[in-house]
Design a protein around this motif. Sequence first.
Motif, PDB file in Angstrom:
ATOM      1  N   GLU A 109       1.038  -0.876   0.130  1.00 30.98           N
ATOM      2  CA  GLU A 109       0.192   0.149   0.169  1.00 30.98           C
ATOM      3  C   GLU A 109       0.601   1.038   0.492  1.00 30.98           C
ATOM      4  OE1 GLU A 109      -3.516   1.896  -0.492  1.00 30.98           O
ATOM      5  OE2 GLU A 109      -3.240  -0.205  -0.446  1.00 30.98           O
ATOM      6  N   HIS A 110       1.727   1.754   0.405  1.00 27.22           N
ATOM      7  CA  HIS A 110       2.681   2.774   0.830  1.00 27.22           C
ATOM      8  C   HIS A 110       3.573   2.542  -0.253  1.00 27.22           C
ATOM      9  CE1 HIS A 110       4.966   5.263   2.995  1.00 27.22           C
ATOM     10  NE2 HIS A 110       5.590   4.630   2.790  1.00 27.22           N
ATOM     11  N   LEU A 111       4.513   1.289  -0.496  1.00 27.82           N
ATOM     12  CA  LEU A 111       4.940   1.499  -2.178  1.00 27.82           C
ATOM     13  C   LEU A 111       4.184   1.907  -3.473  1.00 27.82           C
ATOM     14  CD1 LEU A 111       7.502  -1.746  -1.519  1.00 27.82           C
ATOM     15  CD2 LEU A 111       7.631   1.141  -1.095  1.00 27.82           C
ATOM     16  N   ARG A 112       3.304   1.196  -3.401  1.00 27.27           N
ATOM     17  CA  ARG A 112       2.500   2.382  -4.408  1.00 27.27           C
ATOM     18  C   ARG A 112       2.250   3.393  -4.436  1.00 27.27           C
ATOM     19  NH1 ARG A 112      -2.872   3.283  -4.846  1.00 27.27           N
ATOM     20  NH2 ARG A 112      -3.765   2.518  -2.637  1.00 27.27           N
ATOM     21  N   THR A 113       2.073   4.121  -3.741  1.00 31.39           N
ATOM     22  CA  THR A 113       1.952   5.447  -3.824  1.00 31.39           C
ATOM     23  C   THR A 113       3.246   6.595  -3.845  1.00 31.39           C
ATOM     24  OG1 THR A 113       2.681   5.894  -1.434  1.00 31.39           O
ATOM     25  CG2 THR A 113      -0.110   5.377  -1.576  1.00 31.39           C
ATOM     26  N   HIS A 147      -4.044  -4.783  -3.765  1.00 32.31           N
ATOM     27  CA  HIS A 147      -3.757  -3.327  -3.521  1.00 32.31           C
ATOM     28  C   HIS A 147      -2.993  -2.342  -4.452  1.00 32.31           C
ATOM     29  CE1 HIS A 147      -2.949  -4.056   0.702  1.00 32.31           C
ATOM     30  NE2 HIS A 147      -2.893  -5.272   0.125  1.00 32.31           N
ATOM     31  N   ALA A 148      -4.401  -2.729  -5.957  1.00 30.68           N
ATOM     32  CA  ALA A 148      -4.512  -1.460  -6.775  1.00 30.68           C
ATOM     33  C   ALA A 148      -3.737  -1.644  -7.695  1.00 30.68           C
ATOM     34  CB  ALA A 148      -4.728  -0.084  -6.202  1.00 30.68           C
ATOM     35  N   PHE A 149      -2.036  -2.605  -7.747  1.00 26.97           N
ATOM     36  CA  PHE A 149      -1.263  -2.782  -9.313  1.00 26.97           C
ATOM     37  C   PHE A 149      -2.794  -2.892  -9.846  1.00 26.97           C
ATOM     38  CE2 PHE A 149       1.612  -2.815  -5.231  1.00 26.97           C
ATOM     39  CZ  PHE A 149       1.905  -1.385  -5.899  1.00 26.97           C
ATOM     40  N   GLY A 150      -1.604  -2.766 -11.484  1.00 27.30           N
ATOM     41  CA  GLY A 150      -2.501  -3.190 -12.760  1.00 27.30           C
ATOM     42  C   GLY A 150      -2.071  -4.142 -13.071  1.00 27.30           C
ATOM     43  N   ALA A 151      -2.038  -4.599 -14.588  1.00 28.44           N
ATOM     44  CA  ALA A 151      -1.731  -6.209 -14.787  1.00 28.44           C
ATOM     45  C   ALA A 151      -0.780  -5.952 -14.376  1.00 28.44           C
ATOM     46  CB  ALA A 151      -2.480  -6.106 -16.598  1.00 28.44           C
ATOM     47  N   VAL A 152      -0.693  -7.436 -14.400  1.00 30.97           N
ATOM     48  CA  VAL A 152       0.559  -8.406 -13.030  1.00 30.97           C
ATOM     49  C   VAL A 152       1.086  -8.702 -14.225  1.00 30.97           C
ATOM     50  CG1 VAL A 152       1.489  -9.812 -11.511  1.00 30.97           C
ATOM     51  CG2 VAL A 152       0.375  -8.219 -11.226  1.00 30.97           C
ATOM     52  N   GLU A 162       9.890 -13.240 -12.159  1.00 35.04           N
ATOM     53  CA  GLU A 162       9.429 -11.580 -11.649  1.00 35.04           C
ATOM     54  C   GLU A 162       8.498 -11.577 -11.816  1.00 35.04           C
ATOM     55  OE1 GLU A 162      11.023  -8.204 -13.798  1.00 35.04           O
ATOM     56  OE2 GLU A 162      10.961  -9.421 -15.051  1.00 35.04           O
ATOM     57  N   LEU A 163       7.579 -10.808 -11.055  1.00 28.99           N
ATOM     58  CA  LEU A 163       6.196 -10.302 -10.950  1.00 28.99           C
ATOM     59  C   LEU A 163       6.633  -8.266 -11.151  1.00 28.99           C
ATOM     60  CD1 LEU A 163       6.366 -12.481  -8.946  1.00 28.99           C
ATOM     61  CD2 LEU A 163       3.593 -12.386  -9.853  1.00 28.99           C
ATOM     62  N   ARG A 164       5.774  -7.966 -12.195  1.00 32.35           N
ATOM     63  CA  ARG A 164       5.969  -6.564 -12.350  1.00 32.35           C
ATOM     64  C   ARG A 164       4.389  -6.067 -13.013  1.00 32.35           C
ATOM     65  NH1 ARG A 164       9.110  -7.238 -16.809  1.00 32.35           N
ATOM     66  NH2 ARG A 164       7.107  -8.157 -18.613  1.00 32.35           N
ATOM     67  N   ALA A 165       4.618  -5.321 -11.978  1.00 33.71           N
ATOM     68  CA  ALA A 165       2.840  -4.657 -11.884  1.00 33.71           C
ATOM     69  C   ALA A 165       3.442  -3.496 -12.234  1.00 33.71           C
ATOM     70  CB  ALA A 165       1.852  -4.911 -10.579  1.00 33.71           C
ATOM     71  N   GLY A 166       2.254  -2.148 -12.341  1.00 39.07           N
ATOM     72  CA  GLY A 166       2.087  -1.190 -12.372  1.00 39.07           C
ATOM     73  C   GLY A 166       1.117   0.029 -11.238  1.00 39.07           C
ATOM     74  N   PRO A 167       0.868   0.539 -10.711  1.00 36.47           N
ATOM     75  CA  PRO A 167       0.044   1.352 -10.068  1.00 36.47           C
ATOM     76  C   PRO A 167      -1.265   1.934 -10.778  1.00 36.47           C
ATOM     77  CG  PRO A 167       1.103   3.038  -9.772  1.00 36.47           C
ATOM     78  CD  PRO A 167       2.129   2.077 -10.840  1.00 36.47           C
ATOM     79  N   GLY A 168      -2.631   1.310 -10.037  1.00 36.36           N
ATOM     80  CA  GLY A 168      -3.436   0.575 -10.657  1.00 36.36           C
ATOM     81  C   GLY A 168      -4.036   1.661 -11.433  1.00 36.36           C
TER      82      GLY A 168
END
Length: 168
Positions: A109-113, A147-152, A162-168
């Motif tokens: 949650e903290h890192l997404r922001t 936690h609202a990260f976009g497509a993984v 490796e799992l990669r995602a961006g903020p939703g």
Amino acid sequence: MASIPQRILWAIDGLHLSPGHRVLEIGCGNGMSCAPICERLSEGHYHAIDRSKKMIAAARVRNAAWITQGQAAFDVADAASIDTPTASFDRILAINVNLFWRQADAALEHLRTRLKPEGRIHLVFEPPAATQLDSIARACTDRLSRHAFGAVAVRRESRCLELRAGPG
């Protein structure tokens, strides 16, 4: 100095860094990732954290030249409470940080922001047994999605994941 493990080089290749990127590494240990990342960041910056004072001290010694150049910084900190401005990183990297597939709710949650809108988090694992890769991938994908990260996106090579995602 010890050679850099293949999993670290593989993880860094997956970041697809640009010269001006700002990178945060969670759980940097003794700072092995710093040099190969900073070599790709002619205008960017590398910031690494670890909860261990001993590891941060070793990382600072190992990477004194990058710190002196102002291209790298190392801090004793926790992923759930690192004090950085919002939307300040293009990439967040964590290699073999079990927190992310066990109980990373506050950290995610903290890192997404802290990610820029086009930024990406990269969670990389090389577990002791390759049979663990599927369960790690499921657990991390579930947590990232919650936690609202976009497509993984998932990338695998041999025993690495490796799992990669961006903020939703």
